[in-house]
Structure formats: C-alpha cells, structure tokens
Design an enzyme around this catalytic site. Sequence first.
Site, PDB file in Angstrom:
ATOM      1  N   GLU A  62     -17.766  -7.898   5.662  1.00  0.00           N
ATOM      2  CA  GLU A  62     -16.802  -7.074   5.361  1.00  0.00           C
ATOM      3  C   GLU A  62     -16.044  -7.115   3.510  1.00  0.00           C
ATOM      4  O   GLU A  62     -15.840  -6.415   3.437  1.00  0.00           O
ATOM      5  CB  GLU A  62     -15.505  -8.048   5.986  1.00  0.00           C
ATOM      6  CG  GLU A  62     -15.851  -8.455   7.699  1.00  0.00           C
ATOM      7  CD  GLU A  62     -15.407  -7.123   8.650  1.00  0.00           C
ATOM      8  OE1 GLU A  62     -14.253  -5.424   7.410  1.00  0.00           O
ATOM      9  OE2 GLU A  62     -15.049  -6.479   9.084  1.00  0.00           O
ATOM     10  N   TYR A 145      -6.937  -9.569   6.672  1.00  0.00           N
ATOM     11  CA  TYR A 145      -7.710  -7.787   7.783  1.00  0.00           C
ATOM     12  C   TYR A 145      -8.735  -8.908   7.289  1.00  0.00           C
ATOM     13  O   TYR A 145     -10.044  -9.300   8.853  1.00  0.00           O
ATOM     14  CB  TYR A 145      -7.605  -6.840   6.860  1.00  0.00           C
ATOM     15  CG  TYR A 145      -9.264  -5.670   7.165  1.00  0.00           C
ATOM     16  CD1 TYR A 145      -9.089  -5.255   8.422  1.00  0.00           C
ATOM     17  CD2 TYR A 145     -10.438  -6.719   6.521  1.00  0.00           C
ATOM     18  CE1 TYR A 145     -10.610  -5.067   8.686  1.00  0.00           C
ATOM     19  CE2 TYR A 145     -11.737  -5.433   7.005  1.00  0.00           C
ATOM     20  CZ  TYR A 145     -11.444  -5.246   8.210  1.00  0.00           C
ATOM     21  OH  TYR A 145     -12.589  -4.245   8.803  1.00  0.00           O
ATOM     22  N   ASP A 163      -6.478  -1.819   8.998  1.00  0.00           N
ATOM     23  CA  ASP A 163      -7.110  -1.557   8.369  1.00  0.00           C
ATOM     24  C   ASP A 163      -6.406  -0.103   8.372  1.00  0.00           C
ATOM     25  O   ASP A 163      -6.280   0.235   9.443  1.00  0.00           O
ATOM     26  CB  ASP A 163      -8.464  -1.595   8.368  1.00  0.00           C
ATOM     27  CG  ASP A 163      -9.619  -0.894   9.186  1.00  0.00           C
ATOM     28  OD1 ASP A 163      -8.728  -0.294   9.820  1.00  0.00           O
ATOM     29  OD2 ASP A 163     -10.991  -0.562   8.546  1.00  0.00           O
TER      30      ASP A 163
END
Length: 370
Positions: A62, A145, A163
């Site tokens: 990520e 996120y 996102d």
Amino acid sequence: MVSGVKFKFDLGNYKVKVNFSKNSLDEEKSALAHIITSWYHQHKRDLPWRRTKNPYHVWLSEIILQQTRVAQGLPYFDRFVATFPTVTDLANADEQDVLRLWQGLGYYSRARNLHKAAKTVTEKYSGRFPETYKELLNLPGVGPYTAAAIGSICFDAPEPVLDGNVYRVIARLFGIDADIANPKSRGAFMDVLYRMIPNTNAGDFNQAMMEFGARVCTPKAPECNQCLVNDSCFAFKYGKQDLLPVKIKKVKVKTRYFHYIVLQVEGGLAMRRRGPSDIWQGLYDFHLVESQESSFDVHSLGLPVAEVSPQIKHILTHRIIKAKFYLIAEQESIIKDLINKWNLEVYSYEQIVNLPKPKLIVDYLQQLDF
C-alpha cells in the site's frame, strides 16, 4: 441517484437478478457490492500481496503503490521483501539503505515514514502489526486509506477504503457531484461505502472496489458497455462519465532552475546529503546554485568548466525542475578549497553507486557513462 432499476448480470458460473424499488436503496447498495466483489474474485490480477494476509506485505504494498502504478511498484515490492523479509529487518536497516532501495519511486517521505513505522511496529508492538483501525492510524505515514486497507484485508475490520479509484466508482454509480478535492466531500462518499461494505470479507470488498475502478471504471474510456452494473449507474444513464467525479482544485506547478556544480577529483565526485525542508530529503546530490531563471553565468564563480550538460527537465507533482550540470575537473587546489567551503564530501565511484540519489542525479550520471 438511480433507483427502481433492474439488474441481470452474467458472472460466469451463475447469474444474478435483482429488482429494486425506491424504498430499497440500501439493498441496492448491498447487491452492487456483491456483484462487484463477485467480479473481483473472477478477474482480479494475481499480485503477491493478494496471496497473503501478512500485514507486513499488505502495508508495504500500500505504501509503495501510493502515487505509483502497479507495474512500476511490483519490482520494488519484490526487492523490499527479498532485502527485508520481516518488518523487524526493515526497522533495523540503515535509512540510507532504505532510501537507496526506494530510489526512482519518488515521494521519498514515503520511504522515510516506512522506516519509522517499521521501527514503531518493532519497538512498540514487538514486531506484530496492531489490529485495530485506530492503532494503525498512529503509525507514521499511515492515513485513513492505508489503515482501512490493512485493517480490512488482514483483520477483517469493516472499514471502507477511499482512494481515487473508489471515489470515481461511487461518484459515477450514485451521481455524487461533490468536489473530491475538497476534504469536506469525503463524508458523502464514506456514507455510501459504509452502507455497502459487508460485515465479513471486508477486505475483498475494498480490493474489489479499487480493482473495479482501475480496470473497468477507468478515468478515461471506461468500459461502460461491458460493465456489470451499468444498469444502475447514474453516469452511464445520463452520459456523465467524463464529468464525474468532480475535481475542481488545481495543482499549482512551480518551475525551479537548478545549477549543479560537479567537482571531480581523482577517483570520485564531491557530493552532499540534502537536509530537511525541501525535496529529496536525505538523498545525495552535488553543490546546488538555484536561480530564478534558466540562464546562469558559471564563469562568474571563476571556475574552469570542463563540460556543461544540456538542460534536463525533471517533472514532480508540484514542481518542474530544469537543471544543468557544470563539470569542474581541473585545478585540484581550487577544488579542495571549494569542497571545504561548500561542506561537501568526496565519494568514490563505487560508493556513489550505492548512495541514495534523486532520479535527476541518476540520469546525469548515466550521461557521464557512470
């Protein structure tokens, strides 16, 4: 928002038929979630971080994929896992080694926060990632996120991710015209997502929404005719695919002119490590003279210039760097004085290869057949 619509979708081994009335919008959202997740199970890309629920791998992917395409980020993920197999290995690494491995990805604050977060997990949590959304948010470089992604994928926390891909899917599906560049708009999208996300397998739902936005509901030329949920899509029904999502805020781009003085000594070059409060913190470059325009009279410094590079244009998100390099390769006594005056260090060519450097510097060194 489109309501009172009908679905009939072929998901391969089975078909889904759902009828909705105006009073069943929550059921509609749930059915949409089911359809998109079913699509994901059949069509997801085979990526290494999707084969595991190891929070170290999920977190690493990520962070790498922020502002980075999957094709570009995948080799970095593989190198990080090979070099630092565990979060503790990463925590114990020297920051320069982390930055060097990150070299070429840009946004180097991500790498520094990656290292800090690894230290936090190792020192505060004994090498085990915290399992709650709130605790994950306390890790350096981890925002809502990333915390939602780790929490849902690894620990099945029903926290939706939001996102750019998810913003686009939700805006088009439900006709939300709130400006996604405005932080105040986030609540409208999160309200929809909280109604869609299931209590179990939340990670699959989150990954499905991101994958759907990346591969079907794309920014340009979305595959609307093949989309499984086009019958329920506001943008498709009213031809507003190009208008949604709304993003009003414009990034102001600044042009900066860099003039690098490259001091060459026998067997190496003089370089310095960049300090805080500017781009490329902690990376290595040459002595820099920054001006307000592209022209620069290097001879005013009284230096014997052996070579001047063509101007190199380097584009960052909020800046355009236009750089020239001036190679100084004679008069050793003058060069030594300048090294002391400008607080530079001489590094051998072998050492420079292993120093973390901005891509702009790497590109210049390649021109020198370095």
